[in-house]
Each structure stands twice: as C-alpha cells, then as structure tokens.
Enzyme design. Structure first.
Site, PDB file in Angstrom:
ATOM      1  N   VAL A 107       0.869  -1.176   0.000  1.00 16.37           N
ATOM      2  CA  VAL A 107       0.000   0.000   0.000  1.00 16.37           C
ATOM      3  C   VAL A 107       0.904   1.224   0.000  1.00 16.37           C
ATOM      4  CG1 VAL A 107      -1.819   1.251   1.216  1.00 16.37           C
ATOM      5  CG2 VAL A 107      -1.764  -1.255   1.283  1.00 16.37           C
ATOM      6  N   CYS A 108       0.600   2.162  -0.881  1.00 16.63           N
ATOM      7  CA  CYS A 108       1.316   3.435  -0.904  1.00 16.63           C
ATOM      8  C   CYS A 108       2.831   3.188  -1.071  1.00 16.63           C
ATOM      9  CB  CYS A 108       0.986   4.220   0.360  1.00 16.63           C
ATOM     10  SG  CYS A 108       1.419   5.963   0.326  1.00 16.63           S
ATOM     11  N   THR A 109       3.657   3.818  -0.237  1.00 19.29           N
ATOM     12  CA  THR A 109       5.109   3.693  -0.387  1.00 19.29           C
ATOM     13  C   THR A 109       5.653   2.374   0.135  1.00 19.29           C
ATOM     14  OG1 THR A 109       5.392   4.929   1.680  1.00 19.29           O
ATOM     15  CG2 THR A 109       5.527   6.172  -0.386  1.00 19.29           C
ATOM     16  N   THR A 127       2.776   3.348  -6.968  1.00 14.66           N
ATOM     17  CA  THR A 127       2.866   3.784  -5.581  1.00 14.66           C
ATOM     18  C   THR A 127       2.201   5.144  -5.505  1.00 14.66           C
ATOM     19  OG1 THR A 127       4.353   4.129  -3.690  1.00 14.66           O
ATOM     20  CG2 THR A 127       5.142   4.876  -5.848  1.00 14.66           C
TER      21      THR A 127
END
Length: 332
Positions: A107-109, A127
């Site tokens: 998730v995300c970074t 990302t």
C-alpha cells in the site's frame, strides 16, 4: 479449507491508514462470509515484536515478531515515512520470506520496500503519485506506472496512496469470496465498490498541470465543460488565438500532456461517470462524450481502462442511479 493468513508488516513511521484500511476490509469480509467460510486471519508483526509508532503518533502493538510469525497466504506491506530509511533487516526478511506467500501486496510507499527487496524487478507497479519518480529512479528494473490506483502483476499487487489500499483489499476480497461479499464490506465501510484498478489516481484535470497562461487555462476549462464539442487541435488553437502548431507545443509544455491526450482523458472520464451514475444508453453516452459512435467509445475504453463500456457499466453502475439526460453539444 483453513483461513487465509494476512500478515501485515509494522515498523516505526508506518502510515496508520495503510494498516487499518486493508485490515478493516479483510476483517469485515471474515464477518460477512459467516462460519461456513473461514475467511481471513489477520496478523501483524514487527521486526522484534515490539510496539511501533506510526507517522501520526499512534502506537501499534503487533501480534508477533517477524521471526515467529505464521506462514502467510498474503504479505501486506503498508507505506509511511519509515520506508525512506528502513531497517535493512526488514528488506532482508521480505527478500527471504515474501516469495513463499501466495500474494504479495503493498500500500502506498510500501512499494519502495518491495523494490528494495528486489520483489518488483521486471514487474509493473505503482505507488503514491508523489513517489513514482523516486521509485523509477532508484529501481530502474521496475516498470513504474504512475496513473492507476492499483496494479496487479502476477501474484504481486501494488497500490497508490492511502485510500487506494482499501480499493485493492476490496478487489482481493472480490477475487477470493465474490462480488457480493466485497459489496457487503464496502457498504459497511461506506465506500464505493466501483473503482477499477486502472482508474487514474487523479482526474484528468488534476493529473495535468494547470497552464500558466490564461488562454491555455481557459482552453483546459472549455475541454472539461464541453467534451462533446469539436476538440481538434485546430479548433482549440482558434479558441486560444494561436496557430495550431504553436498551441500544441505550448499546451504540452505547460500541462505535460498533448492536447489529444488531455481530450482523450477528459472524454473517458466524462463517459465513465455517465455509465456509473445514469441509465443512459451507450449510444447516447458516446454522443454526449464526443465520440460520435459507440465503437469509437469502446476503442477508447479498451485503450485507457482495459475494458469495454458495457463491462465497465456492469461492474461499476450504481443500481439506484436515476435516468438523467446526457448532455448535448453546446453552442460555441
């Protein structure tokens, strides 16, 4: 069949919503499927089993140290400030143990941690939009796609920032337990079960930069408000009082997109909203979106969204949508 174990990695500086969003989805799915289906067993783990402090100051207490964590069906790596300077032991664990899982999710970074561990090499990934350039620069073997809210490549799935982790988790629940279960969870969390992975992180207007010069800004606004109009370079250049060649160069220099690419995105976005929110026919929507014919709209959807308008409506149409007339071409 035993429950699918979802192992969520915790570390100092993790983004709390990257953890709790997917966890709520998987936990909700377990409640929704009932006792006849074991659903998911969600577990959290940090390097040494110690509590971690999130980027917002919350304290999370893990279930396990990574060395003693149960073998996971799904490894979930959330993002956060802690991905900037991670403990090498975290990437070492991912490199050694994550490939044994049936699914690897970030998730995300969190994608930065997967990339450091070499788990994204040769794969397409995404990302948070603010870190796509960094991911591409530091990990040239990763095919970074900055546009979608999530990307699936084999058994590895990566998502954009924060709320996109919920979208990805809902997609995994739908894959494992069917659309009805995913929809039940989405309703409980008061979110929409209708964002496909290849939906852009931003609308066409936000994805493009805003032009500095007022005539070009006005053209951007005109395109957004009149997707059904003649949006050829020649027509738009005349509106900006520039030659077509000068207009095309200036528009791309100031927005980062060619006029044709910008128009394409705006029209798909407009048609997509009509498919989601109205009961208008495909032919009517194709005219309102400036395509002229359903076939032209179908080709555009396949190119940008990877699905046909009919299939898109089947998956993402809101059943209670009222019928409202699609907008007709406005006079100049």
């Amino acid at each position: 069949m035993p429950p699918r174990t979802v192992l969520v990695l915790l570390y100092d500086g993790v983004q709390s919503l990257d953890v709790t969003g997917p966890v709520e989805v998987f936990t909700g799915a377990t409640l929704a499927v009932g006792p006849a289906d074991p659903g998911y067993r969600v577990r959290t783990a940090s390097l040494d089993g110690a509590a971690v402090r999130t980027s917002s100051g919350l304290t999370l207490v893990p279930d396990h140290a990574l060395a003693g964590a149960p073998a996971p069906h799904t490894v979930l790596v959330p993002g956060g400030e802690g991905t900037r300077r991670p403990d090498p032991r975290l990437t070492d664990w991912l490199r050694a143990h994550a490939p044994a899982a049936e699914r690897i999710v970030s998730v995300c970074t969190g994608a930065l941690l997967l990339a450091r561990a070499g788990l994204l090499d040769g794969r397409r990934a995404t990302t948070h939009w603010a870190y796509c350039a960094l991911l591409a620069r530091d990990h040239p073997r990763v095919e970074v796609d900055p546009d979608p809210i999530f990307v699936r490549d084999g058994n590895v799935a990566t998502s954009a920032g924060v709320s996109a982790g919920i979208d990805l988790a809902l997609a995994l629940v739908e894959e494992d337990h069917g659309r009805d279960t995913a929809l039940t969870v989405a309703r409980h969390l008061v979110v929409f079960l209708r964002r496909p992975g290849n939906q852009a992180q931003f609308s066409a207007q936000l994805a493009a930069q805003t032009a500095r010069r007022e005539p070009l800004r006005e053209v951007q606004q005109w395109i957004t408000e009149h997707p059904e109009a003649d949006l050829s370079v020649e027509s738009l250049a005349a509106r900006a009082r520039l030659s077509p060649r000068h207009f095309a160069r200036a528009f791309q220099a100031e927005t980062g997109l060619t006029p044709g690419r910008y128009v394409e995105r705006v029209r798909v976005e407009h048609a997509r909203r009509l498919l989601e929110d109205t009961c208008d026919g495909v032919e009517e929507i194709s005219r309102a979106g400036g395509y002229g014919t359903p076939e032209a709209m179908r080709r555009a959807f396949l190119k940008i969204l990877g699905t046909s308008p009919a299939e898109y409506r089947r998956r993402f149409h809101t059943p209670a949508s009222p019928r409202r007339p699609a907008r007709r071409a406005a006079a100049s």
